[in-house]
Write a protein that holds these residues in place. Structure first.
Motif, PDB file in Angstrom:
ATOM      1  N   TYR A 146       0.822  -1.201   0.000  1.00  0.00           N
ATOM      2  CA  TYR A 146       0.000   0.000   0.000  1.00  0.00           C
ATOM      3  C   TYR A 146       0.861   1.257   0.000  1.00  0.00           C
ATOM      4  O   TYR A 146       0.555   2.244  -0.677  1.00  0.00           O
ATOM      5  CB  TYR A 146      -0.927   0.000   1.220  1.00  0.00           C
ATOM      6  CG  TYR A 146      -1.722   1.265   1.365  1.00  0.00           C
ATOM      7  CD1 TYR A 146      -2.925   1.424   0.697  1.00  0.00           C
ATOM      8  CD2 TYR A 146      -1.264   2.323   2.150  1.00  0.00           C
ATOM      9  CE1 TYR A 146      -3.658   2.597   0.812  1.00  0.00           C
ATOM     10  CE2 TYR A 146      -1.984   3.495   2.267  1.00  0.00           C
ATOM     11  CZ  TYR A 146      -3.181   3.625   1.594  1.00  0.00           C
ATOM     12  OH  TYR A 146      -3.889   4.789   1.702  1.00  0.00           O
ATOM     13  N   GLU A 147       1.953   1.226   0.751  1.00  0.00           N
ATOM     14  CA  GLU A 147       2.827   2.394   0.815  1.00  0.00           C
ATOM     15  C   GLU A 147       3.411   2.713  -0.560  1.00  0.00           C
ATOM     16  O   GLU A 147       3.527   3.884  -0.948  1.00  0.00           O
ATOM     17  CB  GLU A 147       3.942   2.159   1.841  1.00  0.00           C
ATOM     18  CG  GLU A 147       4.725   3.407   2.218  1.00  0.00           C
ATOM     19  CD  GLU A 147       3.895   4.437   2.959  1.00  0.00           C
ATOM     20  OE1 GLU A 147       4.326   5.597   3.021  1.00  0.00           O
ATOM     21  OE2 GLU A 147       2.800   4.090   3.447  1.00  0.00           O
ATOM     22  N   ARG A 148       3.759   1.688  -1.306  1.00  0.00           N
ATOM     23  CA  ARG A 148       4.258   1.920  -2.671  1.00  0.00           C
ATOM     24  C   ARG A 148       3.163   2.520  -3.549  1.00  0.00           C
ATOM     25  O   ARG A 148       3.432   3.404  -4.374  1.00  0.00           O
ATOM     26  CB  ARG A 148       4.762   0.602  -3.271  1.00  0.00           C
ATOM     27  CG  ARG A 148       6.022   0.055  -2.599  1.00  0.00           C
ATOM     28  CD  ARG A 148       6.662  -1.050  -3.418  1.00  0.00           C
ATOM     29  NE  ARG A 148       5.810  -2.240  -3.546  1.00  0.00           N
ATOM     30  CZ  ARG A 148       5.824  -3.242  -2.681  1.00  0.00           C
ATOM     31  NH1 ARG A 148       6.614  -3.210  -1.609  1.00  0.00           N
ATOM     32  NH2 ARG A 148       5.029  -4.292  -2.858  1.00  0.00           N
ATOM     33  N   LEU A 149       1.952   2.063  -3.363  1.00  0.00           N
ATOM     34  CA  LEU A 149       0.830   2.633  -4.111  1.00  0.00           C
ATOM     35  C   LEU A 149       0.613   4.091  -3.732  1.00  0.00           C
ATOM     36  O   LEU A 149       0.366   4.946  -4.600  1.00  0.00           O
ATOM     37  CB  LEU A 149      -0.434   1.811  -3.825  1.00  0.00           C
ATOM     38  CG  LEU A 149      -1.755   2.327  -4.386  1.00  0.00           C
ATOM     39  CD1 LEU A 149      -1.691   2.441  -5.900  1.00  0.00           C
ATOM     40  CD2 LEU A 149      -2.907   1.421  -3.961  1.00  0.00           C
ATOM     41  N   ALA A 150       0.719   4.401  -2.441  1.00  0.00           N
ATOM     42  CA  ALA A 150       0.550   5.773  -1.982  1.00  0.00           C
ATOM     43  C   ALA A 150       1.602   6.693  -2.603  1.00  0.00           C
ATOM     44  O   ALA A 150       1.305   7.839  -2.969  1.00  0.00           O
ATOM     45  CB  ALA A 150       0.625   5.825  -0.452  1.00  0.00           C
ATOM     46  N   GLU A 151       2.825   6.204  -2.717  1.00  0.00           N
ATOM     47  CA  GLU A 151       3.881   7.010  -3.362  1.00  0.00           C
ATOM     48  C   GLU A 151       3.555   7.269  -4.822  1.00  0.00           C
ATOM     49  O   GLU A 151       3.797   8.369  -5.349  1.00  0.00           O
ATOM     50  CB  GLU A 151       5.217   6.281  -3.233  1.00  0.00           C
ATOM     51  CG  GLU A 151       5.753   6.243  -1.804  1.00  0.00           C
ATOM     52  CD  GLU A 151       6.943   5.312  -1.644  1.00  0.00           C
ATOM     53  OE1 GLU A 151       7.322   4.663  -2.656  1.00  0.00           O
ATOM     54  OE2 GLU A 151       7.474   5.223  -0.522  1.00  0.00           O
ATOM     55  N   GLU A 152       2.980   6.273  -5.489  1.00  0.00           N
ATOM     56  CA  GLU A 152       2.587   6.449  -6.887  1.00  0.00           C
ATOM     57  C   GLU A 152       1.473   7.489  -7.004  1.00  0.00           C
ATOM     58  O   GLU A 152       1.480   8.322  -7.920  1.00  0.00           O
ATOM     59  CB  GLU A 152       2.125   5.095  -7.438  1.00  0.00           C
ATOM     60  CG  GLU A 152       1.980   5.053  -8.941  1.00  0.00           C
ATOM     61  CD  GLU A 152       1.692   3.652  -9.437  1.00  0.00           C
ATOM     62  OE1 GLU A 152       0.975   3.540 -10.452  1.00  0.00           O
ATOM     63  OE2 GLU A 152       2.165   2.676  -8.821  1.00  0.00           O
ATOM     64  N   ILE A 153       0.518   7.449  -6.069  1.00  0.00           N
ATOM     65  CA  ILE A 153      -0.557   8.446  -6.074  1.00  0.00           C
ATOM     66  C   ILE A 153       0.006   9.834  -5.816  1.00  0.00           C
ATOM     67  O   ILE A 153      -0.396  10.814  -6.465  1.00  0.00           O
ATOM     68  CB  ILE A 153      -1.621   8.073  -5.026  1.00  0.00           C
ATOM     69  CG1 ILE A 153      -2.349   6.798  -5.456  1.00  0.00           C
ATOM     70  CG2 ILE A 153      -2.606   9.217  -4.814  1.00  0.00           C
ATOM     71  CD1 ILE A 153      -3.273   6.237  -4.395  1.00  0.00           C
TER      72      ILE A 153
END
Length: 454
Positions: free
Chosen positions: A203-210
């Motif tokens: 999820y943290e990697r997804l948050a960085e992408e967002i």
């Protein structure tokens, strides 16, 4: 029909029908007094909010959005705390981000919150060590403690349900409009969770992408102010008809009144009798309505529910929540979907992968295997993929806490660990990590479904 007459008609016609799963209230005069108080209380939700949810559910029915519905099996008065409400909301927002990012579809977010205080029971009694007492029917009716006094149904608890629902709704509205739900804060939803969770790290990697996407939009001059709030609706099983009727309200100029206890209400597997009081009551109100369907449901019953609850075939009005079990979903669902497609009905199809997969552990705890939950969801999506229909979403029991009630998941909970934090008042719930696990795996299924459809 005058507004007052419309309200009275919807609130009272159910009394001519058999009403299943209603408490045996010992003090009728006290019940009448509480119902009168509730009938004068302000609505918990408003007609315009219910209409907005019906439009959002119409998008789900058309395949243009998906539903994420989740929360406690049974809310309790003792858990009406900021921490508990905050945790469930955070979990649902995180799951919605995962699903939206993967599917490129809007996610309609609905909590099993602010009213899920009553539960149907397979038996009206509970026996322990030779002592027989009334079954626990949720905090709206009686208490969980196994004593004669606590298990006595008390109408004052209906008033307490209203008060605790109002408290919960107030906090939800404050959080979703006051900055907590801002998409630019996706990292903060993960604090204290990422360190020991593979799904948290993902999820943290997804948050960085967002974050990068939002920075790009900002650099291009795109107005992102609309991302600082979130639409969020509440739902519960409309089980206690005295409570629902007392909170029925008519809107000027409307043909049908609204159940103002929640935005979406559902009829359970045990109360969906076509000739019963619950179907009669909910056929009279304008809210979006859902019905739970177990593995034994027939096509004729489903068609009867469609005709009674959605006679005008209005997209967004009716949702069927299928709870067949991992081993039955591929057998039960196709016939139902094909029949309703042939009828041209645009209903929402939603998977409840929890209730058909409850088992007893060696310790005596009721539990659910994460793999079985996932398998039912997979079967649900695969059936829709094969039939060219839309898997509308999921309806799950979850909490934002690190409970140990369901076994499995990426941070595998073992059967011998169930006792460590088994805190549910009724059925086992997915914890925070397991909920996010499910969101990522469901996102992969939706991506595969979309690719195949294209």
């Amino acid at each position: 029909m005058k507004d007052s007459e419309a309200r009275h008609h919807a609130a009272e016609t159910w009394r001519r029908y058999p009403a299943a799963q209603q408490p045996d209230w010992p003090d009728e005069a006290k019940l009448r007094s509480v119902v009168r108080q509730l009938s004068l209380a302000p609505p918990l939700v408003f007609a315009a909010e219910c209409d907005l949810l019906r439009r959002r559910m119409a998008a789900v029915a058309r395949g243009e959005a998906m539903l994420l519905q989740g929360g406690d099996c049974a809310e309790t008065f003792g858990q009406t705390t900021a921490q508990s409400i905050h945790g469930k909301l955070k979990t649902l927002l995180q799951m919605a981000v995962v699903l939206t990012h993967a599917s490129a579809l809007p996610v309609v977010k609905v909590g099993r919150m602010a009213g899920q205080y009553a539960k149907p029971r397979s038996s009206g009694e509970e026996r322990r060590d030779g002592i027989v007492l009334p079954a626990y029917r949720g905090d709206a009716v009686n208490g969980l403690e196994f004593t004669a006094e606590t298990r006595q149904p008390d109408p004052d608890r209906l008033r307490m349900m209203y008060e605790h629902s109002a408290i919960t709704l107030n906090l939800i509205r404050a959080l979703t409009t006051g900055g907590f739900a801002d998409l630019r804060r996706v990292h903060t939803w993960n604090q204290g969770f990422v360190a020991d969770s593979r799904s948290g790290e993902r999820y943290e990697r997804l948050a960085e992408e967002i974050d990068r996407s939002l920075a790009f939009m900002h650099a291009c001059g795109v107005d992102t102010r609309g991302l600082d709030t979130a639409e969020f609706f509440v739902s519960h099983e409309g089980l206690l008809l005295e409570y629902e009727a007392a909170l029925t309200r008519a809107e000027p100029g409307m043909d049908r009144p609204y159940a103002t206890s929640g935005h979406m209400l559902w009829i359970g597997e045990r109360t969906r009798d076509l000739d019963g009081a619950h179907v009669e009551y909910f056929s009279r109100v304008a809210n979006p309505i859902a019905v739970k369907l177990g593995p034994a449901v027939s096509v004729d019953v489903v068609m009867g529910l469609l005709d009674r609850l959605d006679p005008n075939r209005e997209p967004g009005r009716l949702t069927f929540v299928v709870r067949a079990g991992a081993d039955r979903i591929r057998d039960v669902l196709p016939t139902l979907v094909e029949k309703l497609k042939a009828e041209g009905a645009q209903v929402c199809w939603v998977s409840d992968p929890m209730h058909g997969n409850t088992i007893a552990a060696a310790s005596g705890h009721k539990t659910r295997r994460f793999d079985a939950i996932l398998e039912e969801v997979r079967g649900f999506v695969e059936v829709h993929r094969e039939l060219g229909s839309h898997p509308g979403g999921i309806h799950v029991e979850l909490t934002g806490d690190d409970v140990t009630e369901c076994v499995g998941g990426s941070n595998a909970i073992l059967p011998e660990q169930l006792h460590q934090r088994y805190e549910t008042a009724c059925d086992p719930r997915l914890n925070h990590t397991q909920s996010l696990d499910l969101a990522f795996l469901l996102a992969e299924m939706y991506c595969d479904h979309a690719d195949r459809a294209a």
